[in-house]
Design a protein around this motif. Structure first.
Motif, PDB file in Angstrom:
ATOM      1  N   PHE A 122      10.174   2.122  30.014  1.00 32.27           N
ATOM      2  CA  PHE A 122      11.238   1.440  30.270  1.00 32.27           C
ATOM      3  C   PHE A 122      10.789   0.224  31.299  1.00 32.27           C
ATOM      4  O   PHE A 122      10.214   0.582  32.358  1.00 32.27           O
ATOM      5  CB  PHE A 122      12.502   2.184  30.747  1.00 32.27           C
ATOM      6  N   PRO A 123      11.262  -1.115  31.001  1.00 29.98           N
ATOM      7  CA  PRO A 123      10.492  -2.141  31.958  1.00 29.98           C
ATOM      8  C   PRO A 123      11.756  -2.180  33.345  1.00 29.98           C
ATOM      9  O   PRO A 123      12.426  -3.029  33.221  1.00 29.98           O
ATOM     10  CB  PRO A 123      10.849  -3.504  31.039  1.00 29.98           C
ATOM     11  N   PHE A 124      11.384  -1.322  34.149  1.00 37.87           N
ATOM     12  CA  PHE A 124      12.513  -1.481  35.461  1.00 37.87           C
ATOM     13  C   PHE A 124      12.213  -2.724  36.094  1.00 37.87           C
ATOM     14  O   PHE A 124      13.439  -3.198  36.754  1.00 37.87           O
ATOM     15  CB  PHE A 124      11.899  -0.250  36.177  1.00 37.87           C
ATOM     16  N   LEU A 125      10.989  -3.236  36.208  1.00 36.75           N
ATOM     17  CA  LEU A 125      10.919  -4.465  37.115  1.00 36.75           C
ATOM     18  C   LEU A 125      11.703  -5.782  36.540  1.00 36.75           C
ATOM     19  O   LEU A 125      12.395  -6.233  37.035  1.00 36.75           O
ATOM     20  CB  LEU A 125       9.539  -4.758  36.950  1.00 36.75           C
ATOM     21  N   PHE A 126      11.778  -5.701  35.245  1.00 38.00           N
ATOM     22  CA  PHE A 126      12.627  -6.703  34.512  1.00 38.00           C
ATOM     23  C   PHE A 126      14.029  -6.464  34.791  1.00 38.00           C
ATOM     24  O   PHE A 126      14.631  -7.496  35.063  1.00 38.00           O
ATOM     25  CB  PHE A 126      12.217  -6.841  32.985  1.00 38.00           C
ATOM     26  N   PHE A 127      14.548  -5.227  34.489  1.00 39.83           N
ATOM     27  CA  PHE A 127      15.984  -5.122  34.514  1.00 39.83           C
ATOM     28  C   PHE A 127      16.257  -5.127  36.012  1.00 39.83           C
ATOM     29  O   PHE A 127      17.431  -5.760  36.287  1.00 39.83           O
ATOM     30  CB  PHE A 127      16.461  -3.760  33.761  1.00 39.83           C
ATOM     31  N   THR A 128      15.474  -4.595  36.996  1.00 38.10           N
ATOM     32  CA  THR A 128      15.926  -4.868  38.311  1.00 38.10           C
ATOM     33  C   THR A 128      16.055  -6.364  38.644  1.00 38.10           C
ATOM     34  O   THR A 128      16.938  -6.783  39.378  1.00 38.10           O
ATOM     35  CB  THR A 128      14.920  -4.187  39.190  1.00 38.10           C
ATOM     36  N   THR A 129      14.929  -7.218  38.388  1.00 40.36           N
ATOM     37  CA  THR A 129      15.222  -8.676  38.676  1.00 40.36           C
ATOM     38  C   THR A 129      16.078  -9.272  38.007  1.00 40.36           C
ATOM     39  O   THR A 129      17.091 -10.108  38.559  1.00 40.36           O
ATOM     40  CB  THR A 129      13.907  -9.428  37.874  1.00 40.36           C
ATOM     41  N   VAL A 130      16.736  -9.032  36.685  1.00 37.33           N
ATOM     42  CA  VAL A 130      17.929  -9.306  36.053  1.00 37.33           C
ATOM     43  C   VAL A 130      19.202  -9.171  36.798  1.00 37.33           C
ATOM     44  O   VAL A 130      20.067  -9.864  37.136  1.00 37.33           O
ATOM     45  CB  VAL A 130      18.235  -8.965  34.808  1.00 37.33           C
ATOM     46  N   THR A 131      19.078  -7.701  37.210  1.00 39.21           N
ATOM     47  CA  THR A 131      20.261  -7.118  38.051  1.00 39.21           C
ATOM     48  C   THR A 131      20.693  -8.073  39.487  1.00 39.21           C
ATOM     49  O   THR A 131      21.596  -8.417  39.816  1.00 39.21           O
ATOM     50  CB  THR A 131      20.137  -5.713  38.314  1.00 39.21           C
ATOM     51  N   VAL A 132      19.386  -8.265  39.896  1.00 40.52           N
ATOM     52  CA  VAL A 132      19.221  -8.986  41.435  1.00 40.52           C
ATOM     53  C   VAL A 132      19.841 -10.336  41.196  1.00 40.52           C
ATOM     54  O   VAL A 132      20.609 -10.809  41.942  1.00 40.52           O
ATOM     55  CB  VAL A 132      17.957  -8.826  42.093  1.00 40.52           C
ATOM     56  N   VAL A 133      19.325 -11.001  40.251  1.00 38.30           N
ATOM     57  CA  VAL A 133      19.770 -12.668  39.930  1.00 38.30           C
ATOM     58  C   VAL A 133      21.232 -12.619  39.572  1.00 38.30           C
ATOM     59  O   VAL A 133      21.898 -13.546  40.204  1.00 38.30           O
ATOM     60  CB  VAL A 133      18.703 -13.069  38.891  1.00 38.30           C
TER      61      VAL A 133
END
Length: 195
Positions: A122-133
């Protein structure tokens, strides 16, 4: 057909005034609409998605900047998110775009070039970045501006009810929605009332 976009928005509102003027440009207004529909169709077809993203990018960046410039509630959150989605599509299709870009050689650092085999992690970094943005965009929308003209006089006044600047706020709303002065003029008057 032959109707202004967001026709319910008063022409005294900064965005309403802009859209009214744009509507009176004649076939230029129609051209923008056709370009948006063409971009949408191209984005729906997998083979032409890169071309659709290239066509749509200047359109949505313009809408985003316009929304921030006039503090328009209607696309204050959605426009930046659509810009980010478009950037994501362009980066995803970098392998197709690199031939038209003016760079001779760019190191991909292993993130731009598509891998030969995809991982099932699961791409945690991608979804974390999307959530933060997404969170940052919401924070800018909620706290980024002290005063917003909102889309109607009543909505504008609601932001000032039971605050210490209720009277000044109501005058600001009257300035934008009833008197039709520019946003900068109304903001300046709002700031000067308290001084």
């Amino acid at each position: 057909m032959d109707e202004r976009f967001a026709s319910g928005l008063s022409t005294n509102h900064p965005m309403g005034s802009y859209l009214e003027a744009l509507h009176h440009t004649g076939y230029y207004y129609t051209f923008i609409g056709i370009a948006q529909v063409a971009a949408a169709i191209l984005l729906l077809i997998p083979r032409t998605v890169t071309l659709g993203a290239l066509l749509y990018f200047p359109i949505i960046v313009n809408i985003c900047i316009l929304s921030f410039a006039v503090r328009f509630d209607g696309s204050f959150v959605s426009a930046p998110l659509m810009v980010l989605a478009n950037v994501y599509i362009l980066v995803w299709n970098y392998d197709r775009l690199k031939y038209i870009l003016p760079f001779k050689k760019i190191s991909d650092y292993g993130i731009i070039e598509k891998p030969k085999k995809y991982s099932n992690k699961f791409p945690f970094l991608f979804f974390t970045t999307v959530t933060v943005v997404f969170g940052l965009i919401l924070l800018v929308f909620i706290y980024g501006h002290e005063v917003m003209p909102k889309n109607s006089l009543s909505d504008c006044k609601k932001q000032f009810i039971h605050t210490e600047r209720e009277t000044e706020g109501f005058q600001f709303c009257q300035c934008v929605h009833k008197e039709g002065k520019t946003l900068d003029t109304c903001l300046e008057e709002f700031e000067n009332i308290n001084d």
